[in-house]
Design a protein around this motif. Sequence first.
Motif, PDB file in Angstrom:
ATOM      1  N   SER A 174       0.826  -1.217   0.000  1.00  0.00           N
ATOM      2  CA  SER A 174       0.000   0.000   0.000  1.00  0.00           C
ATOM      3  C   SER A 174       0.854   1.259   0.000  1.00  0.00           C
ATOM      4  CB  SER A 174      -0.920   0.017   1.224  1.00  0.00           C
ATOM      5  OG  SER A 174      -1.849  -1.022   1.147  1.00  0.00           O
ATOM      6  N   ALA A 175       1.876   1.291   0.843  1.00  0.00           N
ATOM      7  CA  ALA A 175       2.750   2.463   0.911  1.00  0.00           C
ATOM      8  C   ALA A 175       3.494   2.668  -0.402  1.00  0.00           C
ATOM      9  CB  ALA A 175       3.731   2.323   2.071  1.00  0.00           C
ATOM     10  N   ARG A 176       3.949   1.573  -1.007  1.00  0.00           N
ATOM     11  CA  ARG A 176       4.656   1.675  -2.287  1.00  0.00           C
ATOM     12  C   ARG A 176       3.739   2.230  -3.367  1.00  0.00           C
ATOM     13  NH1 ARG A 176       4.502  -1.343  -6.555  1.00  0.00           N
ATOM     14  NH2 ARG A 176       3.600  -3.179  -5.535  1.00  0.00           N
ATOM     15  N   LEU A 177       2.512   1.713  -3.419  1.00  0.00           N
ATOM     16  CA  LEU A 177       1.563   2.178  -4.428  1.00  0.00           C
ATOM     17  C   LEU A 177       1.166   3.633  -4.193  1.00  0.00           C
ATOM     18  CD1 LEU A 177      -0.662  -1.014  -4.793  1.00  0.00           C
ATOM     19  CD2 LEU A 177       1.061  -0.141  -6.408  1.00  0.00           C
ATOM     20  N   GLU A 178       1.003   4.025  -2.939  1.00  0.00           N
ATOM     21  CA  GLU A 178       0.698   5.426  -2.627  1.00  0.00           C
ATOM     22  C   GLU A 178       1.794   6.360  -3.114  1.00  0.00           C
ATOM     23  OE1 GLU A 178      -0.288   6.107   1.476  1.00  0.00           O
ATOM     24  OE2 GLU A 178      -1.825   4.540   1.444  1.00  0.00           O
ATOM     25  N   LYS A 179       3.028   5.878  -3.087  1.00  0.00           N
ATOM     26  CA  LYS A 179       4.164   6.675  -3.571  1.00  0.00           C
ATOM     27  C   LYS A 179       4.298   6.597  -5.091  1.00  0.00           C
ATOM     28  CE  LYS A 179       6.592   7.701   0.340  1.00  0.00           C
ATOM     29  NZ  LYS A 179       6.828   9.073   0.701  1.00  0.00           N
TER      30      LYS A 179
END
Length: 127
Positions: free
Chosen positions: A15-20
């Motif tokens: 999730s954090a990777r995709l948000e970035k």
Amino acid sequence: MQSQSTPSLSDAIRSARLEKGMSTYELGSQVGVNQSNIVRIESGHIAAPNPALLSAIAEVLGLDVADVYALAGYTRPSQLPTFTPYLRSKFADMPAEARAELEQSFRLLADKYGFDADGPASGEDEN
């Protein structure tokens, strides 16, 4: 073998990777591992990644390292370091004079309020 916390760890990293807006390749490149390692972590095939790798991933993704460690199932130490060694470690990039001033200020406060400010000697606890 997967632990119960693996999906949470996997989901948090993904999730954090995709948000970035990052690809697995970009994340792997920034933390110094092959893209396939990121895919394996995100898919839960690596249940407890190396703590240094987790720390690097957390830093790149802007996640709290302690939270990421907890999701991986790493336990917290039962006892935290004393404040003086913490200051030396936390503010290692500060000039030595500034760190010494912080330590002295803390020692004055500890003495004023009756706390033991002593801890391991400089260099014994930073690693």
